[in-house]
Motif scaffolding. Sequence first.
Motif, PDB file in Angstrom:
ATOM      1  N   GLU A  80       0.936  -1.090  -0.083  1.00 27.86           N
ATOM      2  CA  GLU A  80       0.026   0.079   0.358  1.00 27.86           C
ATOM      3  C   GLU A  80       0.931   1.046   0.276  1.00 27.86           C
ATOM      4  OE1 GLU A  80      -4.009  -1.498   2.548  1.00 27.86           O
ATOM      5  OE2 GLU A  80      -2.723  -0.708   3.356  1.00 27.86           O
ATOM      6  N   GLY A  81       2.046   1.783  -0.988  1.00 22.64           N
ATOM      7  CA  GLY A  81       2.947   2.304  -1.071  1.00 22.64           C
ATOM      8  C   GLY A  81       3.172   2.555  -0.132  1.00 22.64           C
ATOM      9  N   ASP A  82       3.827   1.723   0.742  1.00 18.79           N
ATOM     10  CA  ASP A  82       4.075   1.724   2.112  1.00 18.79           C
ATOM     11  C   ASP A  82       5.635   0.426   1.842  1.00 18.79           C
ATOM     12  OD1 ASP A  82       3.050  -1.046   1.958  1.00 18.79           O
ATOM     13  OD2 ASP A  82       1.710  -1.007   3.732  1.00 18.79           O
ATOM     14  N   ALA A  83       5.883  -0.226   2.835  1.00 17.27           N
ATOM     15  CA  ALA A  83       7.552  -0.976   2.563  1.00 17.27           C
ATOM     16  C   ALA A  83       7.292  -1.889   3.898  1.00 17.27           C
ATOM     17  CB  ALA A  83       8.321   0.085   3.240  1.00 17.27           C
ATOM     18  N   LEU A 138     -10.250   2.870   3.016  1.00 16.58           N
ATOM     19  CA  LEU A 138     -10.705   4.362   3.413  1.00 16.58           C
ATOM     20  C   LEU A 138     -10.231   4.854   5.279  1.00 16.58           C
ATOM     21  CD1 LEU A 138     -13.094   5.960   0.552  1.00 16.58           C
ATOM     22  CD2 LEU A 138      -9.851   5.827   0.622  1.00 16.58           C
ATOM     23  N   LYS A 139     -10.874   3.568   5.428  1.00 12.14           N
ATOM     24  CA  LYS A 139     -10.767   4.169   7.876  1.00 12.14           C
ATOM     25  C   LYS A 139      -8.961   3.074   7.427  1.00 12.14           C
ATOM     26  CE  LYS A 139     -15.121   1.627   7.717  1.00 12.14           C
ATOM     27  NZ  LYS A 139     -16.225   0.641   8.624  1.00 12.14           N
ATOM     28  N   ASP A 160     -13.429   2.620  -1.865  1.00 16.11           N
ATOM     29  CA  ASP A 160     -13.527   2.426  -0.706  1.00 16.11           C
ATOM     30  C   ASP A 160     -11.919   2.547  -0.942  1.00 16.11           C
ATOM     31  OD1 ASP A 160     -13.656   2.787   2.300  1.00 16.11           O
ATOM     32  OD2 ASP A 160     -13.033   0.432   1.907  1.00 16.11           O
ATOM     33  N   GLN A 161     -11.179   2.494  -1.931  1.00 23.28           N
ATOM     34  CA  GLN A 161      -9.354   3.060  -1.635  1.00 23.28           C
ATOM     35  C   GLN A 161      -9.024   3.935  -2.502  1.00 23.28           C
ATOM     36  OE1 GLN A 161      -8.142  -0.929  -3.712  1.00 23.28           O
ATOM     37  NE2 GLN A 161      -9.450  -1.981  -2.163  1.00 23.28           N
TER      38      GLN A 161
END
Length: 503
Positions: A80-83, A138-139, A160-161
């Motif tokens: 999610e655009g994370d690592a 989105l939560k 929701d994304q």
Amino acid sequence: MKYKLLIVCLLWCIVLPTAFAQSSAYNPYPKREFRAAWIQAVNGQFKGVPTDQVKQSLVSQLNSLREAGINAIIFQVRPEGDALYESNLEPWSRYLSGVQGQAPTPYWDPMQFMIDECHKRGMEFHAWINPYRVKTSLKNQLAPNHVYNIHPEWFVTYGDQLYFDPALPESRHHICMVVTDIVSRYDIDAIHMDDYFYPYPIAGKDFPDDASFARYGGGFSDRGDWRRSNVNLLIKKLHETIREVKPWVKFGISPFGIYRNDSSDPLGSRTRGLQNYDDLYADVLLWAREGWIDYNIPQIYWQIGHPVADYETLVRWWATHTENRPLFIGQSVMNTVQNADPQNPSSHQLRAKMRLQRAYQTIGGSCQWYAAAVVDNPGNYRDALIAEYHKYPALPPVFDFIDDKAPGKVRKLKPVWTADGYLLFWTQPKYKTEMDRAVQFVVYRFSDKEEVNIDDPSHIVAITRDNFYKLPYEDGKTKYRYVVTALDRLQNESKSVSKTIKL
């Protein structure tokens, strides 16, 4: 129109005989075969679990998979655009600690850990990233240092994304920076992306890119063509980026299993499902044809006989549309064991699927969705891999369009008695460039009078990064011939060196 249909028919007359001729190529024990498994993070298997427990679980999985003949692991490192690795560009994934941006405690780097553990077992490591997705809901809370909080104008909400806007040059630049960082700092064998490009469509909702189309869509009368162009630009740039940083690192895609239905394109497959080209704006065949990807693993997760997306139909279709790039088949373990073989209703479909996969010279292996399912052994799936389909080890295919030069031969091959037992030692071959360097070695064993044939994988006793092999000494009365070869980063194999040894 009649001429167009005539051309299509002629093309099929050319393609189909070639495809079916390949069905005589069935080899139950290939020496070269891609045998991979996906290990995902988004199922939450690591979230909030103590570091030592996660490590133990991963090691246990890898040991089980290696025993089952798996020679490559595709590990999710950017969901999610994370690592799931140490990064200065993106925050730690919430799929580790449960909170995005929070480093694991005690500290560890999952990607580095998996690279080390895979290479220790003779497995390739493919770093699996999702390019555009930022929130699966989105939560979900983003870390303060997430790029969204710095440049919210780069992102769009759909359903929701939350996603990077694929139309923006800034989005492509950031994703390429992330890949540059991974490839430059980690000893990976490949960058891998799955089927999430433009998001799966939501009924009644179009993707909200009116502003981007108005700004960047000049020259395109069709928005679908423009969206495909946006993804093409990313794929091309990623390929160029990887080649520039480390030319031996491969770039692979595992797209949705249907490229196009024949209702959309006469050359499409006889299916009636979602389409890469039309719905996800992923022109996978173009990427292969242009050489922007190095392998393709379509996710053919359906069963033989599926009414909308028949497995056999799709395998045959992809086998005839490789566009001169390595093709592997994405297999669903659970779908395979939950459906009966139409020709043998008392058995599930593993045997039929493996025979079909290996019937085509254009198919070089498969990838199992998902790794833990293989380990859990439903329907004796893992047992069957060990006993039959992966009975002998296999080397991954050679990517000769990247590099076809084999490393030099090993040197100074000799057996030596040590405090740890009788060991066969050798010295690494000399090399001038990193592309020529030997990174693994294959050890074969033959009886004294037996013809040496290193194309027969039943004689492989080890694939190792060590420069030694422990010999099974008995009484010193029986002669064996041991043969050792070297492999470079792209699996090119050197000429062999042999030694006769009494064991």
